[in-house]
Scaffold this motif. Sequence first.
Motif, mmCIF file in Angstrom:
data_model
loop_
_atom_site.group_PDB
_atom_site.id
_atom_site.type_symbol
_atom_site.label_atom_id
_atom_site.label_comp_id
_atom_site.label_asym_id
_atom_site.label_seq_id
_atom_site.Cartn_x
_atom_site.Cartn_y
_atom_site.Cartn_z
ATOM 1 N N ILE A 11 0.849 -1.207 0.000
ATOM 2 C CA ILE A 11 0.000 0.000 0.000
ATOM 3 C C ILE A 11 0.880 1.251 0.000
ATOM 4 O O ILE A 11 0.617 2.220 -0.713
ATOM 5 C CB ILE A 11 -0.933 -0.002 1.224
ATOM 6 N N LEU A 12 1.939 1.190 0.783
ATOM 7 C CA LEU A 12 2.855 2.334 0.853
ATOM 8 C C LEU A 12 3.480 2.605 -0.523
ATOM 9 O O LEU A 12 3.537 3.757 -0.982
ATOM 10 C CB LEU A 12 3.942 2.049 1.899
ATOM 11 N N LEU A 13 3.907 1.542 -1.189
ATOM 12 C CA LEU A 13 4.534 1.699 -2.506
ATOM 13 C C LEU A 13 3.532 2.222 -3.539
ATOM 14 O O LEU A 13 3.875 3.056 -4.370
ATOM 15 C CB LEU A 13 5.140 0.375 -2.973
ATOM 16 N N MET A 14 2.303 1.739 -3.445
ATOM 17 C CA MET A 14 1.274 2.211 -4.388
ATOM 18 C C MET A 14 1.008 3.697 -4.151
ATOM 19 O O MET A 14 0.816 4.462 -5.108
ATOM 20 C CB MET A 14 -0.003 1.380 -4.201
ATOM 21 N N THR A 15 0.996 4.081 -2.882
ATOM 22 C CA THR A 15 0.780 5.505 -2.564
ATOM 23 C C THR A 15 1.934 6.346 -3.115
ATOM 24 O O THR A 15 1.715 7.412 -3.695
ATOM 25 C CB THR A 15 0.664 5.686 -1.032
ATOM 26 N N LEU A 17 3.773 5.617 -5.626
ATOM 27 C CA LEU A 17 3.630 5.653 -7.092
ATOM 28 C C LEU A 17 2.626 6.730 -7.499
ATOM 29 O O LEU A 17 2.904 7.541 -8.398
ATOM 30 C CB LEU A 17 3.185 4.272 -7.599
ATOM 31 N N CYS A 18 1.476 6.756 -6.809
ATOM 32 C CA CYS A 18 0.433 7.748 -7.154
ATOM 33 C C CYS A 18 0.943 9.172 -6.907
ATOM 34 O O CYS A 18 0.733 10.071 -7.736
ATOM 35 C CB CYS A 18 -0.831 7.485 -6.333
ATOM 36 N N LEU A 19 1.630 9.365 -5.794
ATOM 37 C CA LEU A 19 2.173 10.700 -5.496
ATOM 38 C C LEU A 19 3.248 11.079 -6.516
ATOM 39 O O LEU A 19 3.330 12.239 -6.946
ATOM 40 C CB LEU A 19 2.748 10.734 -4.077
ATOM 41 N N ILE A 21 3.447 10.105 -9.646
ATOM 42 C CA ILE A 21 2.793 10.464 -10.922
ATOM 43 C C ILE A 21 2.258 11.892 -10.827
ATOM 44 O O ILE A 21 2.424 12.704 -11.752
ATOM 45 C CB ILE A 21 1.647 9.483 -11.238
ATOM 46 N N HIS A 22 1.634 12.169 -9.692
ATOM 47 C CA HIS A 22 1.066 13.506 -9.496
ATOM 48 C C HIS A 22 2.156 14.576 -9.594
ATOM 49 O O HIS A 22 2.001 15.578 -10.293
ATOM 50 C CB HIS A 22 0.387 13.563 -8.128
ATOM 51 N N ALA A 24 5.124 14.276 -11.037
ATOM 52 C CA ALA A 24 5.756 14.293 -12.366
ATOM 53 C C ALA A 24 4.864 14.946 -13.424
ATOM 54 O O ALA A 24 5.363 15.525 -14.387
ATOM 55 C CB ALA A 24 6.095 12.868 -12.780
ATOM 56 N N GLU A 25 3.551 14.865 -13.226
ATOM 57 C CA GLU A 25 2.641 15.414 -14.249
ATOM 58 C C GLU A 25 2.198 16.844 -13.953
ATOM 59 O O GLU A 25 1.504 17.445 -14.770
ATOM 60 C CB GLU A 25 1.407 14.498 -14.374
ATOM 61 N N MET A 34 9.228 11.828 -10.475
ATOM 62 C CA MET A 34 8.494 10.569 -10.279
ATOM 63 C C MET A 34 8.875 9.913 -8.944
ATOM 64 O O MET A 34 8.121 9.119 -8.410
ATOM 65 C CB MET A 34 8.824 9.642 -11.451
ATOM 66 N N GLY A 35 10.055 10.231 -8.437
ATOM 67 C CA GLY A 35 10.461 9.695 -7.132
ATOM 68 C C GLY A 35 11.096 8.327 -7.231
ATOM 69 O O GLY A 35 11.821 8.052 -8.188
ATOM 70 N N PHE A 37 10.157 5.505 -8.141
ATOM 71 C CA PHE A 37 9.851 4.662 -9.297
ATOM 72 C C PHE A 37 10.302 5.266 -10.628
ATOM 73 O O PHE A 37 9.824 4.856 -11.686
ATOM 74 C CB PHE A 37 8.354 4.357 -9.347
#
Lengths: 43, 445
Positions: A11-15, A17-19, A21-22, A24-25, A34-35, A37
């Motif tokens: 869950i931490l890694l998915m969070t 990833l989402c952050l 993307i946010h 980076a975009e 992107m951090g 990842f």
Amino acid sequence: MIEGILFMLDILLMTLLCLGIHRAEKAPADEKRMGVFLYDDVQ
Amino acid sequence: MRDLMVASFLVILVPLAFYRPFVAYLLWGWTALLIPTNYLYGFLAGGRFNFLFAILTLVLVMFGRVKGVPYQFNRTTGLMLLFTVHVSLSVLFGYAGNPHNAYYYEIFLKAMVYCLLAPLFLTTRLRLHAMLLMVALGFGFHGVVIGLKLISSGGGHIVEGPSGSMLYDRNHLSTALALALPILYYLSMHSARKWVKLGLLAAFGLSAFTIMGSGSRGGFVALAVTGLWLVKTSRRKFITLFVVGCLGILFYAFAPESWLDRLQTIEHAEEDASFVGRLIAWKISSAIAVSNPLFGGGLHAVQVQYVWDQFVGSQGLLGFISTPLPTFSAKAAHSIYFEVMGDLGLVGFVLFIVLLLNGLYARREIRRLLAGTGKRYQWATDMADMLMLSVVAYMVGGLFVSLAYLEAIYMVLVIIEMLRQYALKIVAIESGRPAVPGVPVMRAP
């Protein structure tokens, strides 16, 4: 025990990833934000 | 504890998903593959996270919150739409009183809606990479957890996927993990951080170990094909050979005898009662298809006792193989090919095969399109190779399991297509002409 730790890590890694993307975009877009990842050979 | 953590992350992720619809789309896919409710035992145990993010994405799409390129159909989404219509008609015209129709149709329809939305979201390298990471975090999780449980129990742990899901059966789980392996390998090749690379390689190894430890012979064959193909096609042959070789040696050195004994039964499959049972299920599935060539019998009709009884003793398309009369009751088709044949008829079977072959062909096109671009787009050809390998692993492992409606395979097929669209855009930018007539050339995605 193993399952619980890995589940929370997932869950931490998915969070992250989402952050990532946010970040980076966001304008101005910058893939380097992107951090953890980040992929290789970013121009 | 887990519930509290999930709740606190939801507080961050839901508003973020509102703000950035691609995040909602990713979370929709991740919750479908991970099935988080299966790992929660507290106040969130019955939470419908997948439904939440699916609805959120659809609402954001409907209210025009997804900005960027206009929606454009492509070859794969067109085929998927056709396939969806066909499956819907099969459900409608299949045998009455089939309790499996509703369950599988819901899973299938969700997967199709997800894939049909892909052209709105998967438009840049960043997003394609994130999509693969989502698959790795969703599917890879099962491989890592079960792999570690197998190691800590000395091989005694019984391999099972999330209960109540399609992956509960060890054979299903093994094929699904074989599909995820090339994705994990690609990500380990193209991640910038060293520890992320190592983590992904570890996930690759543990998932492969889970397949071997499951005792699933179909999964093992899919794994062997994946390993050999990786060695054959990899640009880093030495490292790949080293990784695959180490896994093989470790397996033979430490695997309990019962695992090896089970795998050795592959050599004498024709004498194996389980294999003969599958042959009978294939015959009955193909007999249903011959009897209902247009729309088949409906989803998993072969598992409905009265349909089974109607066709028991029929030879279907496998009359050249002799089998005894079954002494057992209705059972699953045990092969994606015969599953689709029985469920959707010969027309549905052709559509399914065309969809899979389209994925393999797209890899060829991507390689051809990017052939003259040098090392700049090496990542794209690597991604195409690995996604194609995922399809191959599914097609091989799927020979022995009923997994035709697995969400992940449709996700992989649509990612390959979106990568093809990306390659078309690159070629258009390099040559200065629009990839799609009427759509102006844009900046490099």
